[in-house]
Design a protein around this motif. Structure first.
Motif, mmCIF file in Angstrom:
data_model
loop_
_atom_site.group_PDB
_atom_site.id
_atom_site.type_symbol
_atom_site.label_atom_id
_atom_site.label_comp_id
_atom_site.label_asym_id
_atom_site.label_seq_id
_atom_site.Cartn_x
_atom_site.Cartn_y
_atom_site.Cartn_z
ATOM 1 N N HIS A 149 0.829 -1.203 0.000
ATOM 2 C CA HIS A 149 0.000 0.000 0.000
ATOM 3 C C HIS A 149 0.866 1.256 0.000
ATOM 4 O O HIS A 149 0.613 2.206 -0.739
ATOM 5 N N ARG A 150 1.882 1.221 0.825
ATOM 6 C CA ARG A 150 2.776 2.379 0.922
ATOM 7 C C ARG A 150 3.474 2.627 -0.410
ATOM 8 O O ARG A 150 3.662 3.767 -0.836
ATOM 9 N N GLY A 151 3.859 1.530 -1.074
ATOM 10 C CA GLY A 151 4.553 1.681 -2.355
ATOM 11 C C GLY A 151 3.658 2.256 -3.429
ATOM 12 O O GLY A 151 4.055 3.168 -4.161
ATOM 13 N N GLY A 187 1.569 5.653 -1.703
ATOM 14 C CA GLY A 187 2.376 6.736 -1.104
ATOM 15 C C GLY A 187 2.026 7.044 0.325
ATOM 16 O O GLY A 187 1.080 6.533 0.876
#
Lengths: 360, 360, 360, 360
Positions: free
Chosen positions: D355-357, D360
């Motif tokens: 998700h972070r990748g 953001g």
């Protein structure tokens, strides 16, 4: 998707740092029933082992490999692969205890120090940590397993050039490769290199090299369009080796200077498929093997570990200078030869299985 | 694991053949909220489009891209990505109906014909089928989407050498690149190439080329050890392009001829991280970006489609000769420029997301 | 690593939204030489097609599939796969223009609306966008291609339970499945369901269902330890279908209530490998097929689109209520039958190729 | 694509057999900077360790984990992850030397023996080899690393049912879980199970169980459509555990018996995003977390290792009988609890990074 793994069906993952307790590889996808023991792997590690001549780093590592899984001794007393992951471990022995306070504080130019810190913010700086060429021992061990998958293929790599001094193709003799500390197939060139690398070593300098690799016996049809091309996979495999800055397939950059007529590989009827008049293509067309020898050339830069102090910066952004104390590898390309062979074997084993899976 | 896909988090899959109804790409992993419409993609396709000068193939393709999914018009009237797959389609228009009986029966030397047949046993031989450079339009379209992910990066590619005739670095002017049909940054070299490629074209011959690519604005820290190295991914990306036979990062093969002192990239304190005195490394150390420009060089062979008949074999193993009739691309490297840029963008976008995912 | 792709060697990627111009799938890894045309795919799409009875949504979609790549007509006039990506496209026709202002502003409870917005911050809310069950048409099309890879396997799925009303195993007749709008193998149960689902439809309510799937003809040896287990892949495949909340292999949760003696599948010598006295395991042991029928059960929840208003929140965090206007699917599990069959085919095709690749 | 690996960005690979020298896991993609040492992993292994009560197998394994790579002690004396692969090794100690001639010759029914032999043709039959539940120790070790990635999440698993005897929800007390050998949150049920499992053990029989797992603190937005759905990944993760035959998310199969009104999860405004009136969905909608607790239920079959002889066949196809001698696990589901928790942690850690990748 692991960035520490390579391959599709025949896939290996490496782990370990220069100064940790051990390094290793997990090889997955190895077909069952292949005769294997440590003796099938050790000779390749021995060829890569440091400290064997004065022309490579003096780190002393026995590099004894242990197989921890994926094998079983059958009723015939022969140990074979079972199709489950083959775990290989090599203990680190000669992690010389020394003072790392300088590299802890400042970045060695030309090394991965700054880039690792920029990425991770925290790093094992001892001996380069994960970015050390020590990791290539894991590749060589995994490559030895890959060779068992492709008995029909013979892989030969050698140094063709050191510091711009190339072998003379007229003198090419594969039997010479094992006779000198440079994996050099030209006895005269080897003698010359002894001088050149010797002087480099004494000067605390370093020098680049080119390694060539030829795989014969690869049948036509291995490889896959378009992002699994045999040559694209080879390019990634070779470029992932420490200190490598360039990869060529077949004629490589020289082909960019040829005309279509000069670069042609005409075909003629042969007993077992077409015979080719030339092999500018390096045995690969459209990403798929043609049955000709698969050839590539790999450029190794000179290592950045030299005695001459270089301007650099500390972690705090201050100007300083660093130079390499202690063990020294004047020409890292030399020990690249067994690594290049291993990567060739790993790519080919993967594509053999992939071809069998998709095309039956 | 699809061999027709590339990338980890930012991942695209291409499909389509030279003479099928259409070609396309599915781009997955595109972050949401990026403003996008066909107008953001079309200019890059236009740059790659054939038939724009007499120095490239005369196939006429409008190469109009359609976005079929993954976008939505928000309340502000701006169409944006939604984070779901972006499907791009380009119809084939100029699949000239011609007689393919000769290539159906025999293998064009230097082409993928024989290798595909050896692999698959059944192939679409019209215009090279899937192995046609037509596929690169899909990459260029996907690359245009990738650019939206990395607005901080500027990518510039150009031809630096045709048939061994290199640009003069003293004349380098980026503004020139768009002023000639060769993507040449040196006006004098462009004039010379016009002559060389013109003669090649008239002779029904072909000629190789070298494309250089520079990405500025890449922050330090993108990339990943060890089999996801930024340079290893770039090598695979570039080598997967049709007709490419070599890839260099930074100084490449030239570095193999240097000493450690000559190849050094000393660092000095700078306002935003270290400043480097040189960039032999091409902006990558240990597989991770250093903050310097990321540079690579790509060797394109001369196309094998030439007027001079070449000996070859039929599918039945009989000797014959083939030569290329009709449309002709004297220097495929030229149209490689937008493709090289696209692959650079695709690799960098992927590594930006990967870095964000793993390092926060 | 694309999250919109599934499979290892036989791998497909889907794209498209409920109200976009089209949806589709790219199937990669399909072996060459398989006879294929739209007629091999359309019947499976027709079975899934909405609007065929009053018990499914009234959206009218012809669901005509087009094959855009990866096929070629051989000299025998039969179109076959070439081993390159098969791109399939289905145009959306009946995207009823309606007022979406309510779902644009507020989240439908039980739907993916809020979760998508939490993840992406921007979404296509028309008809559920990418989260619409419309995507399953792409799976069914891809599944039809997968079936060509496994001609030795027969796949049969049916509804075994609606709203807690199960079929009577004594009445099981596969020939009945096509005789009623519920894919029900028990004529009596079908009659009862007609009443139940009919009432549910009239009430603007919805109801859950269980779908069972049996694959016969799967030879022993497909599957792979440990994270590529055949049952683990089936679980992921089935759980990825819209509205699915549970998956069982063989006896599933019932096995958790048995003793080892009750759950045993004793083996006896047979003409073609062992014969089993029972199949509690559902044809899979240790993640690998045993040669018995591969069986699974899939739980579909009732769709959240109902006429009864439900409390919910707006994008701005205000309390509101929503209910479903317009087209309505009282029992989504019914149309799940062709989708479950497709996923079974896709998993099995992948494992057939994988087995062939790794075990020869 | 390794079948012995799991995860996308946070990815682990396990290796090792029941009776080899060691087992282990390589965890790749772990973010840098997380405080870690063996003490962070050992407690979870201790919870899974065999031989701790008379209700689990009497194999005695200390299960001492060693971290071989990927960590470094910083200047503050705290050892942290460096972002490189974390290699974990656990030595096998209690591989009781016994006579394996019976299982070498014949297939234990209900075990993976026949399936492995059908696939590989060669196998390590000692203690089940790679198919042994011993492998789950590697998962638990990897899962402990995963927990460090998701400190915001609390994971709690317990046995909710043994042999059809369920806990009473009214008696649910998480504090009880550690007070009995069954990971049972209901003291009364634990007392009853002691009797049931005790009798099962004495009879040399076995019994199935259901394990429930709840992860609280998962923010809305983790997961990914459509083949990377959080629930699809959980289903694969759980189904890949030895002896598991069923997985439910939220209400699972019970939802198939509900109406849309009964299954609704209405939302109301809350301080930190929507508050839900119910959680039939198990915290996941459209494959993405909703911010509610993520819940799943996992069905463990009774182990096939029982004292009652079962008809089976030899490798040569002859009829015979086998029963389990020696060490015995009457209810494998019990020791499944730490494994289920580990798999939940591994899936969530992966999706957090993903998700972070991508977002953001």
């Amino acid at each position: 998707m692991s960035v520490n793994s390579f391959g599709r069906l025949f896939r290996f993952t490496t782990w370990g740092e220069s100064h940790g307790p051990a390094i290793g590889a997990v090889v997955d996808g190895c077909p069952p029933g292949l005769a294997i023991d440590e003796g099938a792997i050790q000779p390749f590690l021995d060829a890569r082992r440091p400290g064997q001549s004065k022309f490579t780093t003096q780190r002393q590592e026995p590099d004894q490999v242990r197989i921890l899984s994926g094998v079983f001794e059958g009723p015939d007393g022969v140990q074979r692969t079972t199709g489950t992951p083959v775990s290989l471990m090599i203990e680190n022995v000669d992690q010389r205890s020394k003072d790392y306070s300088d590299v802890a504080k400042a970045y060695r130019p030309g090394h991965a120090d700054y880039a690792y810190d920029a990425k991770y913010g925290f790093r094992d700086y001892r001996g380069g940590g994960r970015s050390s060429a020590r990791e290539t021992a894991s590749r060589v061990a995994a490559g030895a397993v890959a060779r068992l998958v492709i008995p029909e293929v013979t892989i030969l790599a050698y140094v063709s050039e050191i510091g711009g001094h190339a072998i003379d193709r007229a003198n090419f003799d594969p039997a010479e490769i094992g006779n000198n500390p440079f994996f050099c197939p030209d006895a005269k060139a080897a003698a010359r290199w002894e001088e050149i690398v010797g002087e480099t070593r004494k000067a605390g300098s370093s020098i680049g090299a080119v390694v060539e690799c030829v795989a014969t016996g690869v049948p036509a049809g291995w490889g896959a369009p378009l992002y699994g091309k045999l040559d694209a996979d080879l390019a990634a495999a070779m470029m992932s080796i420490n200190a490598v800055k360039g990869v060529e397939i077949g004629d490589g950059f020289a082909a960019a200077r040829l005309s279509g007529e000069q670069n042609a590989d005409p075909m003629r009827p042969g007993a077992n498929g077409p015979q080719f008049d030339a092999n500018h293509a390096g045995g690969i067309a459209g990403g798929i093997s043609t049955g000709q020898p698969v050839t590539c050339r790999v450029a190794f830069k000179p290592t950045s570990s030299i005695l001459t102090p270089q301007p650099t910066v500390t972690r705090d952004g201050e100007a300083t200078e660093l130079f390499t104390k202690g063990r020294h590898d004047p020409c890292v390309g030399i020990r690249g030869v067994p690594v290049v062979e291993a990567m060739m074997a790993l790519v080919l084993a993967d594509h053999k299985l992939l071809h069998r899976g998709q095309c039956g």
